[in-house]
Design an enzyme around this catalytic site. Structure first.
Site, PDB file in Angstrom:
ATOM      1  N   THR A  79       0.813  -1.226   0.000  1.00  0.00           N
ATOM      2  CA  THR A  79       0.000   0.000   0.000  1.00  0.00           C
ATOM      3  C   THR A  79       0.847   1.277   0.000  1.00  0.00           C
ATOM      4  O   THR A  79       1.865   1.349   0.679  1.00  0.00           O
ATOM      5  CB  THR A  79      -0.920   0.005   1.245  1.00  0.00           C
ATOM      6  OG1 THR A  79      -1.625  -1.228   1.286  1.00  0.00           O
ATOM      7  CG2 THR A  79      -1.904   1.163   1.205  1.00  0.00           C
ATOM      8  N   GLU A  80       0.372   2.250  -0.754  1.00  0.00           N
ATOM      9  CA  GLU A  80       1.023   3.568  -0.787  1.00  0.00           C
ATOM     10  C   GLU A  80      -0.023   4.643  -0.517  1.00  0.00           C
ATOM     11  O   GLU A  80      -1.231   4.375  -0.602  1.00  0.00           O
ATOM     12  CB  GLU A  80       1.666   3.797  -2.161  1.00  0.00           C
ATOM     13  CG  GLU A  80       2.747   2.794  -2.454  1.00  0.00           C
ATOM     14  CD  GLU A  80       3.559   3.148  -3.693  1.00  0.00           C
ATOM     15  OE1 GLU A  80       3.289   4.197  -4.319  1.00  0.00           O
ATOM     16  OE2 GLU A  80       4.466   2.362  -4.010  1.00  0.00           O
ATOM     17  N   PRO A  81       0.424   5.869  -0.251  1.00  0.00           N
ATOM     18  CA  PRO A  81      -0.552   6.934   0.043  1.00  0.00           C
ATOM     19  C   PRO A  81      -1.630   7.052  -1.041  1.00  0.00           C
ATOM     20  O   PRO A  81      -2.807   7.239  -0.724  1.00  0.00           O
ATOM     21  CB  PRO A  81       0.304   8.197   0.109  1.00  0.00           C
ATOM     22  CG  PRO A  81       1.674   7.709   0.486  1.00  0.00           C
ATOM     23  CD  PRO A  81       1.815   6.339  -0.103  1.00  0.00           C
TER      24      PRO A  81
ATOM     25  N   GLU B 245      -6.120  -6.316   3.888  1.00  0.00           N
ATOM     26  CA  GLU B 245      -6.092  -7.449   2.938  1.00  0.00           C
ATOM     27  C   GLU B 245      -7.274  -7.416   1.968  1.00  0.00           C
ATOM     28  O   GLU B 245      -7.830  -8.451   1.602  1.00  0.00           O
ATOM     29  CB  GLU B 245      -5.993  -8.788   3.673  1.00  0.00           C
ATOM     30  CG  GLU B 245      -4.720  -8.861   4.483  1.00  0.00           C
ATOM     31  CD  GLU B 245      -4.071 -10.215   4.526  1.00  0.00           C
ATOM     32  OE1 GLU B 245      -4.372 -11.062   3.680  1.00  0.00           O
ATOM     33  OE2 GLU B 245      -3.233 -10.399   5.416  1.00  0.00           O
TER      34      GLU B 245
ATOM     35  N   ALA C 125      -2.192   4.678  -3.500  1.00  0.00           N
ATOM     36  CA  ALA C 125      -2.459   3.370  -4.115  1.00  0.00           C
ATOM     37  C   ALA C 125      -2.814   2.365  -3.022  1.00  0.00           C
ATOM     38  O   ALA C 125      -1.937   1.769  -2.397  1.00  0.00           O
ATOM     39  CB  ALA C 125      -1.248   2.898  -4.910  1.00  0.00           C
TER      40      ALA C 125
ATOM     41  N   GLN D 224     -24.584  -3.812  21.902  1.00  0.00           N
ATOM     42  CA  GLN D 224     -26.018  -3.605  22.119  1.00  0.00           C
ATOM     43  C   GLN D 224     -26.506  -4.404  23.338  1.00  0.00           C
ATOM     44  O   GLN D 224     -27.270  -3.907  24.159  1.00  0.00           O
ATOM     45  CB  GLN D 224     -26.795  -4.040  20.863  1.00  0.00           C
ATOM     46  CG  GLN D 224     -28.231  -3.564  20.808  1.00  0.00           C
ATOM     47  CD  GLN D 224     -28.313  -2.045  20.689  1.00  0.00           C
ATOM     48  OE1 GLN D 224     -27.392  -1.404  20.206  1.00  0.00           O
ATOM     49  NE2 GLN D 224     -29.414  -1.474  21.167  1.00  0.00           N
TER      50      GLN D 224
ATOM     51  N   HIS E 155     -35.091 -12.573  27.464  1.00  0.00           N
ATOM     52  CA  HIS E 155     -35.868 -11.819  26.470  1.00  0.00           C
ATOM     53  C   HIS E 155     -35.529 -12.336  25.069  1.00  0.00           C
ATOM     54  O   HIS E 155     -34.353 -12.468  24.700  1.00  0.00           O
ATOM     55  CB  HIS E 155     -35.534 -10.325  26.549  1.00  0.00           C
ATOM     56  CG  HIS E 155     -35.820  -9.722  27.891  1.00  0.00           C
ATOM     57  ND1 HIS E 155     -37.042  -9.802  28.505  1.00  0.00           N
ATOM     58  CD2 HIS E 155     -35.018  -9.043  28.748  1.00  0.00           C
ATOM     59  CE1 HIS E 155     -37.001  -9.180  29.665  1.00  0.00           C
ATOM     60  NE2 HIS E 155     -35.777  -8.725  29.842  1.00  0.00           N
ATOM     61  N   GLN E 156     -36.585 -12.592  24.308  1.00  0.00           N
ATOM     62  CA  GLN E 156     -36.354 -13.234  23.001  1.00  0.00           C
ATOM     63  C   GLN E 156     -35.496 -12.361  22.062  1.00  0.00           C
ATOM     64  O   GLN E 156     -34.712 -12.881  21.272  1.00  0.00           O
ATOM     65  CB  GLN E 156     -37.690 -13.562  22.340  1.00  0.00           C
ATOM     66  CG  GLN E 156     -37.542 -14.612  21.260  1.00  0.00           C
ATOM     67  CD  GLN E 156     -38.865 -14.922  20.599  1.00  0.00           C
ATOM     68  OE1 GLN E 156     -39.585 -14.021  20.154  1.00  0.00           O
ATOM     69  NE2 GLN E 156     -39.211 -16.194  20.531  1.00  0.00           N
TER      70      GLN E 156
ATOM     71  N   ARG F  83      -5.820 -14.738   2.977  1.00  0.00           N
ATOM     72  CA  ARG F  83      -7.191 -14.351   3.331  1.00  0.00           C
ATOM     73  C   ARG F  83      -7.922 -15.398   4.169  1.00  0.00           C
ATOM     74  O   ARG F  83      -8.718 -15.029   5.044  1.00  0.00           O
ATOM     75  CB  ARG F  83      -7.980 -13.976   2.070  1.00  0.00           C
ATOM     76  CG  ARG F  83      -7.630 -12.567   1.609  1.00  0.00           C
ATOM     77  CD  ARG F  83      -8.298 -12.153   0.315  1.00  0.00           C
ATOM     78  NE  ARG F  83      -7.845 -10.810  -0.054  1.00  0.00           N
ATOM     79  CZ  ARG F  83      -7.855 -10.334  -1.287  1.00  0.00           C
ATOM     80  NH1 ARG F  83      -8.306 -11.057  -2.294  1.00  0.00           N
ATOM     81  NH2 ARG F  83      -7.423  -9.113  -1.528  1.00  0.00           N
TER      82      ARG F  83
HETATM   83  C1  LIG Z   1      -4.193  -1.385  10.479  1.00  0.00           C
HETATM   84  C2  LIG Z   1      -3.837  -1.566   9.031  1.00  0.00           C
HETATM   85  C3  LIG Z   1      -2.859  -2.487   8.677  1.00  0.00           C
HETATM   86  C4  LIG Z   1      -2.499  -2.641   7.334  1.00  0.00           C
HETATM   87  N1  LIG Z   1      -1.444  -3.459   7.019  1.00  0.00           N
HETATM   88  C5  LIG Z   1      -0.939  -3.423   5.752  1.00  0.00           C
HETATM   89  C6  LIG Z   1       0.295  -4.092   5.441  1.00  0.00           C
HETATM   90  O1  LIG Z   1       0.903  -4.751   6.277  1.00  0.00           O
HETATM   91  N2  LIG Z   1       0.768  -3.974   4.180  1.00  0.00           N
HETATM   92  C7  LIG Z   1       0.137  -3.263   3.210  1.00  0.00           C
HETATM   93  O2  LIG Z   1       0.630  -3.192   2.089  1.00  0.00           O
HETATM   94  N3  LIG Z   1      -1.041  -2.621   3.484  1.00  0.00           N
HETATM   95  C8  LIG Z   1      -1.579  -2.686   4.728  1.00  0.00           C
HETATM   96  N4  LIG Z   1      -2.747  -2.003   5.024  1.00  0.00           N
HETATM   97  C9  LIG Z   1      -3.430  -1.269   3.969  1.00  0.00           C
HETATM   98  C10 LIG Z   1      -4.808  -1.830   3.603  1.00  0.00           C
HETATM   99  O3  LIG Z   1      -4.707  -3.033   2.916  1.00  0.00           O
HETATM  100  C11 LIG Z   1      -5.527  -0.739   2.799  1.00  0.00           C
HETATM  101  O4  LIG Z   1      -5.871   0.278   3.717  1.00  0.00           O
HETATM  102  C12 LIG Z   1      -6.748  -1.244   2.054  1.00  0.00           C
HETATM  103  O5  LIG Z   1      -6.358  -2.140   1.034  1.00  0.00           O
HETATM  104  C13 LIG Z   1      -7.591  -0.135   1.464  1.00  0.00           C
HETATM  105  O6  LIG Z   1      -6.829   0.818   0.792  1.00  0.00           O
HETATM  106  P1  LIG Z   1      -7.020   2.385   1.153  1.00  0.00           P
HETATM  107  O7  LIG Z   1      -6.930   2.502   2.617  1.00  0.00           O
HETATM  108  O8  LIG Z   1      -6.087   3.163   0.329  1.00  0.00           O
HETATM  109  O9  LIG Z   1      -8.515   2.687   0.750  1.00  0.00           O
HETATM  110  P2  LIG Z   1      -9.070   3.074  -0.727  1.00  0.00           P
HETATM  111  O10 LIG Z   1      -8.556   2.105  -1.710  1.00  0.00           O
HETATM  112  O11 LIG Z   1      -8.817   4.507  -0.948  1.00  0.00           O
HETATM  113  O12 LIG Z   1     -10.620   2.827  -0.533  1.00  0.00           O
HETATM  114  C14 LIG Z   1     -11.468   3.773   0.092  1.00  0.00           C
HETATM  115  C15 LIG Z   1     -12.891   3.217   0.024  1.00  0.00           C
HETATM  116  O13 LIG Z   1     -13.275   3.078  -1.344  1.00  0.00           O
HETATM  117  C16 LIG Z   1     -13.673   1.739  -1.601  1.00  0.00           C
HETATM  118  N5  LIG Z   1     -13.286   1.365  -2.961  1.00  0.00           N
HETATM  119  C17 LIG Z   1     -12.090   1.533  -3.569  1.00  0.00           C
HETATM  120  N6  LIG Z   1     -12.124   1.078  -4.834  1.00  0.00           N
HETATM  121  C18 LIG Z   1     -13.373   0.613  -5.031  1.00  0.00           C
HETATM  122  C19 LIG Z   1     -14.036   0.010  -6.137  1.00  0.00           C
HETATM  123  N7  LIG Z   1     -13.418  -0.247  -7.291  1.00  0.00           N
HETATM  124  N8  LIG Z   1     -15.332  -0.344  -5.986  1.00  0.00           N
HETATM  125  C20 LIG Z   1     -15.993  -0.141  -4.802  1.00  0.00           C
HETATM  126  N9  LIG Z   1     -15.407   0.427  -3.730  1.00  0.00           N
HETATM  127  C21 LIG Z   1     -14.116   0.793  -3.841  1.00  0.00           C
HETATM  128  C22 LIG Z   1     -12.959   0.892  -0.551  1.00  0.00           C
HETATM  129  O14 LIG Z   1     -13.618  -0.344  -0.317  1.00  0.00           O
HETATM  130  C23 LIG Z   1     -13.029   1.836   0.647  1.00  0.00           C
HETATM  131  O15 LIG Z   1     -14.287   1.723   1.254  1.00  0.00           O
HETATM  132  C24 LIG Z   1      -3.152  -1.894   6.350  1.00  0.00           C
HETATM  133  C25 LIG Z   1      -4.171  -0.987   6.702  1.00  0.00           C
HETATM  134  C26 LIG Z   1      -4.492  -0.805   8.024  1.00  0.00           C
HETATM  135  C27 LIG Z   1      -5.533   0.232   8.383  1.00  0.00           C
END
Ligand SMILES: Cc1cc2nc3c(=O)[nH]c(=O)nc-3n(C[C@H](O)[C@H](O)[C@H](O)COP(=O)(O)OP(=O)(O)OC[C@H]3O[C@@H](n4cnc5c(N)ncnc54)[C@H](O)[C@@H]3O)c2cc1C
Length: 409
Positions: A126-128, A362, A130, A335, A277-278, A242
């Site tokens: 992951t990148e800022p 993931e 990407a 809840q 309570h059900q 996964r």
């Molecule tokens: C605690 C933590 C640990 C992590 N550990 C790792 C690690 O070890 N290594 C690593 O590489 N990464 C890691 N990650 C990164 C993680 O995998 C990403 O945060 C995740 O894949 C989502 O990317 P993003 O945060 O940039 O969200 P974005 O991709 O910007 O998504 C934002 C929202 O848009 C939705 N979205 C995006 N594209 C679509 C689409 N085509 N259709 C519908 N909805 C969409 C997403 O579901 C989300 O709700 C970690 C993240 C956290 C918070």
């Protein structure tokens, strides 16, 4: 033939993991969460017992546990604390690409480091800019003679601040989108800089860091598999990890269900324990069904992989369903606790926060649905994958030949 019975060895493994979670993780989990304590003491103990790195092949010092056995460990440790389990389990994510595509020398050196000492490794995709779409990554690896030079930054890297080495994805062909990504092993002492430790909503005992690479040089032999095949390698890795994330979500859901059931039997309102309570009973009933169904999906996706079958769709089923189930169960547990569920002195508030990450890392729940929809709309042949130890396995697996949303760990 469908077989749901664990062997004696698998039952013993699950018992050992449960015992460890009960005695070593649970007693400190809520304190470590509050203070964001990195669980170094627990890492050492878990490593000594073989609860870390279990998946590494025997020739590199591991136990070569199956994916199913990994799920048994992950559910139990996550029942103890999913933040601590994220810390303990991350070596599996970082080392999967090495097991799949590393040369013999790289496997010996870097898998060996993890089995010879309680060291950590990180997976850097992951990148800022990407996240779900990793094809937009900007980190580059440029070949200069017999070395690659890496420049760029990664965010949200689990164990990033503590890792001894990193699996790093970088562009080797800037104009080729996901087909221009390659994977490398980068030792920390090559010059990896830790920029920031994140302050998180949940899983606060795990480390999540931003790391950067400024002219970081590594030998060309640290390339995993072939140049520009890193995307497939990342996707194959996520197919393998996964099921374990789904098992972790089961662990959270099970813990929340147990706390909620106990509380419902003790809390009296309108003259009877609220469990009478059900409306409360039905919430508990749904929790029990969801835990059971999520576990079955996790196990199925794991066993498929262990049999050498393609598990892309089932691992997305498992991860999506188990993550959403954990979030729902934890929400309903709050809840059932009523106002006390919102208070930090009570246990389910932490589980509610921890469960949220299951729907994010993931591959988010939306991305899992995209994978499932694609597999459902355009079914593919259930190809048998090459043995995990085959060098360059990624390049021979057509499972992810077409563009798709790529999501990180
Ligand atoms: C605690 C933590 C640990 C992590 N550990 C790792 C690690 O070890 N290594 C690593 O590489 N990464 C890691 N990650 C990164 C993680 O995998 C990403 O945060 C995740 O894949 C989502 O990317 P993003 O945060 O940039 O969200 P974005 O991709 O910007 O998504 C934002 C929202 O848009 C939705 N979205 C995006 N594209 C679509 C689409 N085509 N259709 C519908 N909805 C969409 C997403 O579901 C989300 O709700 C970690 C993240 C956290 C918070």
């Amino acid at each position: 033939m469908v077989e749901f019975t664990l062997t004696d060895e698998q039952r013993n493994l699950r018992e050992m993991a449960h015992d460890f979670a009960e005695k070593e993780i649970r007693p400190v989990a809520w304190d470590y969460d509050r203070d964001s304590t990195f669980p170094e003491d627990i890492i050492k103990k878990a490593w000594e017992l073989g609860l870390m790195n279990a998946h590494i092949p025997e020739e590199y010092g591991g136990a070569h546990a199956s994916t199913l056995e990994g799920c048994l460990i992950e559910e139990e440790l996550s029942w103890g604390c999913s933040g601590i389990q994220t810390t303990l389990g991350c070596n599996g994510l970082a080392s999967a690409p090495v097991i799949l595509a590393g040369s013999e020398a790289i496997k010996k050196e870097y898998l060996g480091r993890l089995t010879e000492a309680p060291l950590l490794a990180s997976f850097c995709l992951t990148e800022p800019d990407a996240g779900s779409d990793v094809s937009g990554m900007r980190t580059t690896a440029v070949k200069r003679g017999d070395r690659y030079v890496i420049n760029g930054s990664k965010v949200f890297i689990t164990n990033g601040g503590y890792a001894n080495w990193y699996t790093v994805y970088a562009k080797t062909d800037k104009d080729a989108g996901h087909r221009g990504i390659s994977a490398f092993v980068v030792p920390r002492d090559a010059g990896v800089v830790v920029d920031k430790h994140e302050d998180k909503l949940g899983q606060r005992a795990s480390d999540t860091a931003a790391v950067s690479f400024d002219e970081v040089e590594i030998p060309a032999s640290h390339l995993l598999g072939e140049e520009n095949h890193g995307f497939k390698l990342a996707m194959m890795t996520l197919d393998r990890t996964r099921p374990g994330v789904a098992a972790m979500a089961v662990g959270i859901g099970r813990a929340a269900m147990e706390f909620a059931s106990e509380y419902a039997k003790e809390r009296v309102q309108f003259g009877v324990p609220i469990a009478m309570h059900q409306a409360i009973q039905f919430m508990i009933a749904d929790m029990a069904t969801e835990v059971e169904a999520a576990r079955l999906l996790a196990w199925k996706s794991a066993v498929q992989l262990d049999r050498g079958e393609r598990n892309t769709m089932t691992s997305s089923h498992a991860k999506r369903f188990a993550a959403d189930a954990a979030m729902k169960i934890a929400t309903d547990a709050v809840q059932i606790y009523g106002g006390y569920g919102f208070i930090k002195d009570y246990p389910v508030e932490k589980l509610f926060r921890d469960a949220k990450i299951m729907q994010l890392y993931e591959g988010t729940s939306q991305i899992q649905r995209l994978v499932i929809a694609r597999e459902a709309l355009v079914p593919r042949r259930a190809a048998v994958e090459p043995p995990a130890s085959t060098n360059g396995a990624a390049s021979t697996n057509g499972a992810h030949a077409e563009p798709e949303p790529a999501t990180a760990g």
